[in-house]
Structure formats: C-alpha cells, structure tokens
Design an enzyme around this catalytic site. Structure first.
Site, PDB file in Angstrom:
ATOM      1  N   ARG B  63       0.811  -1.226   0.000  1.00 55.30           N
ATOM      2  CA  ARG B  63       0.000   0.000   0.000  1.00 55.30           C
ATOM      3  C   ARG B  63       0.835   1.262   0.000  1.00 55.30           C
ATOM      4  O   ARG B  63       0.489   2.222  -0.673  1.00 55.30           O
ATOM      5  CB  ARG B  63      -1.040  -0.026   1.116  1.00 55.30           C
ATOM      6  N   THR B  64       1.939   1.271   0.722  1.00 56.06           N
ATOM      7  CA  THR B  64       2.739   2.490   0.742  1.00 56.06           C
ATOM      8  C   THR B  64       3.330   2.767  -0.643  1.00 56.06           C
ATOM      9  O   THR B  64       3.287   3.895  -1.143  1.00 56.06           O
ATOM     10  CB  THR B  64       3.877   2.377   1.782  1.00 56.06           C
ATOM     11  N   LYS B  91      24.018  -7.236  -7.200  1.00 60.76           N
ATOM     12  CA  LYS B  91      25.426  -7.383  -7.602  1.00 60.76           C
ATOM     13  C   LYS B  91      26.360  -6.704  -6.616  1.00 60.76           C
ATOM     14  O   LYS B  91      27.545  -6.568  -6.878  1.00 60.76           O
ATOM     15  CB  LYS B  91      25.649  -6.753  -8.979  1.00 60.76           C
ATOM     16  N   ARG B 113      12.013   3.310   1.164  1.00 64.77           N
ATOM     17  CA  ARG B 113      11.641   2.329   2.191  1.00 64.77           C
ATOM     18  C   ARG B 113      12.876   1.463   2.411  1.00 64.77           C
ATOM     19  O   ARG B 113      13.436   0.921   1.450  1.00 64.77           O
ATOM     20  CB  ARG B 113      10.462   1.494   1.690  1.00 64.77           C
ATOM     21  N   HIS B 141       7.919   6.327  10.175  1.00 59.17           N
ATOM     22  CA  HIS B 141       7.079   6.104   9.001  1.00 59.17           C
ATOM     23  C   HIS B 141       6.145   7.323   8.897  1.00 59.17           C
ATOM     24  O   HIS B 141       4.950   7.225   9.158  1.00 59.17           O
ATOM     25  CB  HIS B 141       6.281   4.799   9.180  1.00 59.17           C
TER      26      HIS B 141
END
Lengths: 178, 315
Positions: B63-64, B91, B113, B141
């Site tokens: 959702r975010t 990598k 995030r 958040h």
C-alpha cells in the site's frame, strides 16, 4: 511612502454594480451565467456580483470558487509551497463561466485558472471580470469586465481590502515596494 | 536528526519529530484539498509535471508503494519504482551508489523504504533533491502517521485530549513512533498497549514522550478510547521467543467486538495494514461499522500528494 487610496468602499460598490450589469447585458440576461471567484479575494467579489445580478434579474446565479495553487507555473521557484484554498465549482458544462478576481496583473493566474477550468468541464464561454486592472500583462489575456483601470509602476503593489476576507472596510490601496 | 528544522527550509520529510502543530495543521489542510482533487472529473493536476519521483523500496510493501505511485501520478510527476531485487543491489551496489545513479538520471524526489533505521538520513547527504522516508527500520514512518492523523482529524475534529490507544508490537514499530510524535504534538492522550516483551520499560517511552501511558491490559486501555489502533504482529516475534503463543496474544491483545464495545461509541478502529485477521484484529471488527481501515488507505494517497506538494517549492 504611505499607502494611497485608489478606491473607496462606495467606489468599489458602484464599480461592482456596473460590472454586474455589464455581465447581464453581454450575455442577454444571467440565465446561463455562473460566477467563479479565484482565491482568495475573487471569492467574495463573485458572491457580491451574484447578489447584485440576482436582485436585478430575479435569478439565482451559481457561484463557485477556484484555487489555482496546483496549476501555478512558478511553484518550483517560489520556495515552500503555499497553502491551498478550496476548489468548489458548480456544473460548468454548457454554462457561461465568468471568472472573478480582484487584481489583474501579469495574467498568469488567469492562465492557470483557464487550464484548471478545462479539466473540470467544457463551458460555452469563459469571461473575465476584475475589480482592478493594473496592467503589465505577460500573457495575451484580457479582461471582459473591469471595475477600474489603474496604471501602476512595477515597483508598486496594489492592495485590495475586502470586508469578508480582511475584516476591515473595503478599499483599494497602492503601496510602494513590490 | 533532521537538520532542516524550520518549515521554510524543510527539504526532506524524514520523521515528524521536529514538526510543530502549525505545520501538521498545514499539511492536513493541504491533504483536504488533495482529497478533493481525487474526487474531480479529471483526477490529476499538473503541479509536478516534468518532475521525476523515484520510489526506492528496499523492503516489501504494497500500500505504501502503490499509494506513493498514485500520489505522484495524480500530481503529473513521472514516477518509477525500483526494488532491491530488481536492481544492481544484487550485484553488490551500495545504497549510496544507487542514489548517485538515480540522481544522475535526473530524479527530483527519492521515496525510500529501507529495513535499516536512519537510511533516509544517509541518502540526504548524497542527493540534491528531496527525500521522503517511506519507512526505515523501526525508526519512522511519517507518511503513515500523517495519513493516520488526517483520518482521525477528519472524523473526530480537534485531537486535543482525545484518547488514542495503539495496541500491538509497539517496540518494533515505526508506525507507533511516528504516530506518537504527531499525536502528542496535537495534544492527544496516547496509550501504548502490549505485552511487556513487545513494549519494553515504560521509562524508555517516557524519556521521549513524557505524557504517554503504558498499559499491559487492553480491557482497561480500551475504556472510553476515541481510537483503537491495532498494529501488525510480525510472525518473527513468535520465533524470537517474545510471545508464548499467537492464541494467547489474540486473547489478551486482539481487537474484538467486546473490546470495541468498551470504547467510546464513536471510536475509530484503525490498522496500518497489512492485517493478520484473526490475530491482532477479528474480521468482524476489521470490516465493522467503526472501522476506518479502508478510509486510511484512501486518505494515504491524498496525504502523500500533500507531502510531495509541500516539498515542491524547495526542490
């Protein structure tokens, strides 16, 4: 330099009365007219025009309000983003929309308002009514109805005081220092 | 941690720890206008036309991530989303390398995030645009807290002296921490409720938020509450030995109809998602008449638009 008064309360009232009648005359009555005030001081001006037209024509003129903040072309050069006002429009499809603002200057606000209106619908026509035209246009836009033409220097600022917004007596003032 | 402490100079949104009540009110007002935009015939405004928003999601999220994408698109920005799995991170590329790459590609915003607390602060040191923290470790958040605040304010009005109960794994929760900043700044009375293993000592919380109430009994905490917010119970907490059993947790700390009945008749039931229905919240409460969980999701887009807009002038 102290502020100089360019319009008194009475002059604003008479100018709005004349503009209201010009709007009716131009549009063969007010049956198709919707008024949309541009935040902030265009909003009470649109309401006043609607009252005058309503009384003389015996119709109810729909009034809306428009904040052009999200359509500005200078957002990224202005510093912190300005607070937004409410946008609340009556149906505009098939209507003659008269945009109402207090001071007509570069034309950029009106350009933004035109873009925003076209995202809301397709009016028959869009016209522009302003209390004060101070000149210095930067875009090919003109007003259809003008309360008063006031030639100004770029270094001057035009302050419109309206009772509904400013809680003070109506008046138009010119101040040095933009 | 945020050096841009005054509103005029705020360039990033990393946490709500330095936001004044006035700033919070401003973003709520802007959020209201953004919510209106989403109800217009054309659900898009040209505000961020030609700007590039890069969502860097180094941790799973639905959702975010989707909400930030929709918010950026509604403001006409170009938006792209990259995850750790589909980049050169596999990598061995470092976060800073990725940021430099994204900057060279012309990004104006990074929405990050990241599983590590503080990662967005590191990014600000290597990026000329604006950084928005979309959740970092257990630290902050802010977009979730702002959409929670917006939802509460929309439904309850002024939040001063409102009783807000946050129940669940608050110890590991960035949602709880950011909500604490926003809610206490607005004058709300916040109660954190959890078993001792998921909350830690009261002194830990009171050192930062002196007025917070700590509870280990949801039946007491829920009494008269204006908001009951359940947090997601992460399954790894079970494996870590912090809980004896899920069933016991549900019995003592799950939101159910009986506990909602103890709260104010106008209580809002909230959850930041994703929910473990039947664990921290019963399905009937999650979709019941007091639930605003779906409204939270809708409001999330509007508030993320407000956040992007607020940074537009400095970007």
């Amino acid at each position: 330099m102290s502020p100089k008064q360019l319009m008194s309360e009475d002059e604003i009232r008479r100018a709005l009365t004349r503009v209201a009648h010009e709007i009716v005359e131009r549009n063969d009555g007010a049956g198709k007219v919707s008024l949309v005030g541009i935040h902030r001081r265009g909003v009470p001006l649109a309401q006043r025009l609607a009252t005058i037209i309503g009384e003389s024509e015996n119709v109810t003129v729909p009034v809306g309000e428009l904040d052009i903040g999200l359509y500005r072309d200078d957002l990224h050069s202005r510093g912190p983003a300005p607070l937004l006002g409410r946008t609340l429009l009556p149906a505009i499809d098939g209507r003659i929309v008269v945009l109402v603002d207090d001071v007509f200057y570069t034309g950029r606000t009106i350009r933004a308002a035109l873009n925003e209106l076209s995202d809301w619908g397709r009016p028959i026509a869009i016209q522009l009514a302003v209390l004060v035209d101070r000149g210095h246009r930067e875009l090919p836009i003109r007003a259809d109805f003008v309360g008063k033409n006031i030639p100004t220097a770029l270094s001057e600022r035009v302050n419109v005081v309206l009772n509904e917004v400013d809680q003070a007596d109506d008046g138009v003032w010119i101040v040095q220092g933009a | 941690m945020n050096s841009q402490s005054t509103p005029d100079r705020r360039r990033h949104i990393l946490d709500l720890d330095d936001w004044s009540a006035e700033e919070l009110r401003t973003v709520l007002t802007i959020g209201t206008q953004m919510k209106d935009v989403l109800a217009r015939p054309v659900k898009q405004v040209p505000t961020l036309r030609g700007k590039i928003v890069v969502n860097m999601f180094w941790e799973d999220s639905t959702r975010t991530r989707v909400s930030f994408e929709l918010a950026a698109k509604a403001l006409s920005a170009n938006v792209l989303t990259v995850g750790a799995k589909d980049t050169s991170v596999k990598k061995g590329e470092s976060l800073v390398d990725t940021v430099r790459t994204v900057q060279a590609l012309g990004a104006d915003y990074i929405v990050l995030r990241h599983p590590h607390s503080g990662a967005p602060y590191l990014v600000t040191q290597h990026f000329r645009g604006s950084v928005i923290n979309a959740g970092d470790g257990r630290h902050a958040h802010p977009s979730q807290a702002l959409l929670d605040l917006f939802t509460m304010h929309e439904q309850l009005g002024e939040l001063a002296d409102k009783k807000i109960v946050i129940v669940g794994d608050v110890l590991h929760s960035r949602v709880a921490r950011s909500n604490l900043w926003a809610l206490t700044t607005m004058g709300a009375k916040v109660t954190l409720c959890a078993p001792p293993t998921l909350i830690g000592p009261a002194s830990y919380w009171k050192a930062t938020w002196p007025n917070v109430t700590i509870s280990h009994n949801l039946d007491h905490a829920a009494e008269g509450a204006d908001v009951l917010m359940a947090l997601r119970l992460q399954h790894e907490r079970m494996e870590g030995g912090l809980l004896p059993s899920l069933r016991e947790y549900t019995r003592r700390f799950g939101l159910n109809a009986a506990r909602v009945a103890l709260a104010s008749p106008n209580v809002l039931v909230m959850h930041p998602g994703p929910m473990n229905e039947g664990v921290e919240i019963t399905p009937d409460v999650a979709t019941g008449p007091r639930s605003v969980i779906e409204t939270q999701v809708t409001n999330g887009v509007a508030m993320r638009m407000a956040m992007l807009y607020q940074l537009a002038g400095v970007n």
